[in-house]
Design an enzyme around this catalytic site. Structure first.
Site, PDB file in Angstrom:
ATOM      1  CB  CYS A 202      -6.898  -0.127   5.453  1.00 58.15           C
ATOM      2  SG  CYS A 202      -4.970  -0.571   5.047  1.00 58.15           S
TER       3      CYS A 202
ATOM      4  CG  HIS B 251      -1.850  -1.103   1.339  1.00 56.52           C
ATOM      5  ND1 HIS B 251      -3.276  -1.183   1.890  1.00 56.52           N
ATOM      6  CD2 HIS B 251      -1.596  -1.843   0.144  1.00 56.52           C
ATOM      7  CE1 HIS B 251      -3.679  -2.187   2.291  1.00 56.52           C
ATOM      8  NE2 HIS B 251      -3.331  -3.104   0.763  1.00 56.52           N
TER       9      HIS B 251
ATOM     10  CB  CYS C 287      -1.527   1.563   5.914  1.00 56.52           C
ATOM     11  SG  CYS C 287      -1.325   0.901   4.294  1.00 56.52           S
TER      12      CYS C 287
ATOM     13  CD  GLU D  83      -1.863   4.598   3.440  1.00 52.18           C
ATOM     14  OE1 GLU D  83      -3.246   4.717   3.302  1.00 52.18           O
ATOM     15  OE2 GLU D  83      -1.387   3.664   2.825  1.00 52.18           O
TER      16      GLU D  83
END
Length: 150
Positions: free
Chosen positions: A77, A47, A80, A49
């Site tokens: 999420c 992801h 993250c 991040e």
């Protein structure tokens, strides 16, 4: 935030992953940036991040990013959020909400419900095994004088 948006565009235009970008800033200077690379890297943890946090840690030579702010195009999420916690990042600024993401097919609601104790995860199993051997590993680590400190 503009740089995070630019990162997200770079990722989607290169077909690398979803519309997510992130930038790590310390003292007004960009330390690292990243975009979603789940598809291009065949890595479900890539992801935006996470990518940016990994790059920031490498760039700064440390895992403690408490002096940094994370700018991201979407509310992080649960995975993250955990990475943000472990990196000790204290400030997060995001654009879209998790509900905006769900509206285009990125729905993490199941994870939020599991974390809230409202639902059990049903698509995999867990079991506790070899605890004694693993505890011995933990004991050795704990007794080391030169071990990594968290």
């Amino acid at each position: 935030m503009k740089l995070a948006v630019q990162e997200a565009y770079r990722g989607i235009r290169n077909l690398e992953g979803g519309p997510f970008g992130a930038v790590v800033v310390r003292a007004g200077e960009v330390v690292a940036s990243g975009h979603n690379c789940v598809v291009s890297g065949n890595d479900p943890t890539a992801h935006a991040e996470i990518v940016a946090i990994r790059k920031a840690g490498a760039s700064l030579g440390k895992y403690d990013l408490s002096e940094c702010t994370l700018y991201t195009t979407c509310e992080p999420c649960p995975m993250c959020r955990s990475a943000i916690h472990w990196a000790r990042i204290r400030n997060v600024v995001y654009g879209c909400t998790r509900f905006d993401a769900a509206a285009i097919g990125f729905d993490d609601e199941l994870l939020y419900r599991i974390l809230a104790g409202e639902r059990e995860r049903g698509d995999y199993t867990e079991r506790n095994e070899a605890r004694d051997e693993c505890l011995e590993l933990f004991r050795e680590f704990e007794s080391m004088e030169n071990r990594v400190r968290y």
